[in-house]
Design an enzyme around this catalytic site. Structure first.
Site, PDB file in Angstrom:
ATOM      1  N   ASP A 236       0.841  -1.201   0.000  1.00 30.80           N
ATOM      2  CA  ASP A 236       0.000   0.000   0.000  1.00 30.80           C
ATOM      3  C   ASP A 236       0.875   1.251   0.000  1.00 30.80           C
ATOM      4  OD1 ASP A 236      -1.779   2.121   0.700  1.00 30.80           O
ATOM      5  OD2 ASP A 236      -3.072   0.719   1.758  1.00 30.80           O
ATOM      6  N   GLY A 262      -1.456  -4.657  -2.677  1.00 32.38           N
ATOM      7  CA  GLY A 262      -1.503  -3.230  -2.436  1.00 32.38           C
ATOM      8  C   GLY A 262      -2.680  -2.802  -1.586  1.00 32.38           C
ATOM      9  N   HIS A 263      -3.199  -1.615  -1.904  1.00 33.03           N
ATOM     10  CA  HIS A 263      -4.241  -0.959  -1.115  1.00 33.03           C
ATOM     11  C   HIS A 263      -5.548  -1.747  -1.144  1.00 33.03           C
ATOM     12  CE1 HIS A 263      -5.963   2.507   0.893  1.00 33.03           C
ATOM     13  NE2 HIS A 263      -6.855   2.690  -0.070  1.00 33.03           N
ATOM     14  N   PHE A 264      -6.025  -2.102  -2.331  1.00 30.65           N
ATOM     15  CA  PHE A 264      -7.289  -2.810  -2.502  1.00 30.65           C
ATOM     16  C   PHE A 264      -7.049  -4.322  -2.447  1.00 30.65           C
ATOM     17  CE2 PHE A 264      -8.472   1.322  -4.219  1.00 30.65           C
ATOM     18  CZ  PHE A 264      -9.772   1.476  -3.771  1.00 30.65           C
TER      19      PHE A 264
END
Length: 293
Positions: A236, A262-264
């Site tokens: 992220d 990552g983020h999602f």
């Protein structure tokens, strides 16, 4: 093999027409899913289809996101998002549930949890910060933006473009081929609706109010020690791995899983995250049965 049916409805909350998705038996353990930026409840549709046969999952869109419709004079702050979400929970009659918070869902969810600790049966955190430890340099620079500074609003607006949205999905992901491009395309559709840019700029400039509340949320965690599952994409670019580990300071018995994404994280790690969520909810149901015995 079966996939749960998901219903799609609206509920009026003080003049805000809140759109939400729901699945699962009415008497099953409840999981309230709070989405992140720049997405909406649709980010949870695959998780809902996966778990809805056993659990009741509810996912609203906030004002300024997805299909929720807010009045033209709505004031976009995180307090206001929490107010509407709290009203939604009350109107739906949810009085005991586990809470899944991600990104913007963390400041919305922690505000609600602090107001109604009796509602919270368990806490699932996925790349949602409550500690300064987890703020990357880019996140700190973003939080420092101010409307009165030349160029700052334009910098926020640059994140609201298709390139900015896609960046949030792809950065830190081990295998981008696992990402469905429809996800960021749909997010961008809603970002481009009339009035949404101004709403998102207002929320971005209000993000510092969340950081100011971190100590209060940490105190809430220590005081109420909710059972917790923390799953975190370590790539992220905004909320870094130390933010995940920081929860263990206040919740040393929390279950922590660091994932190579990552983020999602749900986009490519659903096969790993869904069983963790299911096991967590089953454990909360057993806790509730013992408490009632």
């Amino acid at each position: 093999m079966s996939s749960a049916l998901i219903t799609h409805r609206h509920l009026d909350v003080d003049g805000v027409r809140v759109f939400y998705r729901e699945t699962g038996p009415a008497d099953a353990p409840v999981l309230l899913l709070l989405h992140g930026f720049p997405s909406g409840s649709h980010q949870y549709r695959r998780l809902m289809a996966e778990l809805g046969g056993e659990f009741r999952l509810v996912a609203p869109d906030y004002p300024g996101f997805g299909r929720t419709e807010a009045p033209a004079d709505f004031t976009y702050t995180f307090d206001a998002l929490a107010d509407v979400t709290e009203g939604f929970v009350t109107a739906l009659g949810l009085d005991r549930f586990s809470l899944y918070v991600f990104d913007f869902g963390a400041p919305v969810g922690f505000r609600i949890a602090a107001r109604h600790p009796e509602w919270i049966e368990g806490l699932i955190v996925q790349n949602g910060n409550a500690y300064e430890d987890g703020l990357s340099d880019a996140a700190r620079e973003f939080i420092a933006l101010r409307r009165e500074n030349p160029g700052d609003v334009e910098q926020i607006e640059g994140l609201l473009t298709l390139d900015g949205t896609r960046f949030q999905y792809e950065t830190g992901v081990a295998d981008p081929a696992l990402l469905d491009p429809d996800s960021w395309t749909l997010d961008q559709h809603f970002l481009d609706l009339p009035g949404r840019t101004a709403a998102q700029v207002d929320l971005a400039l209000d993000y510092r109010s969340n950081v100011a509340l971190y100590p209060a949320w940490q105190e809430w965690l220590r005081a109420h020690t909710p059972p917790a599952l923390v799953v975190w994409g370590t790539g992220d670019p905004f909320f870094t791995e130390p933010g995940a580990r920081a929860y263990l300071r206040d919740l040393p018995e929390a279950e922590l899983h660091l994932l190579p994404t990552g983020h999602f994280a749900l986009e490519d790690q659903l096969p790993r995250i869904a069983p963790l969520v299911a096991d967590f909810l089953r454990a909360r149901a057993k806790d509730a049965d013992r408490a009632d015995a």
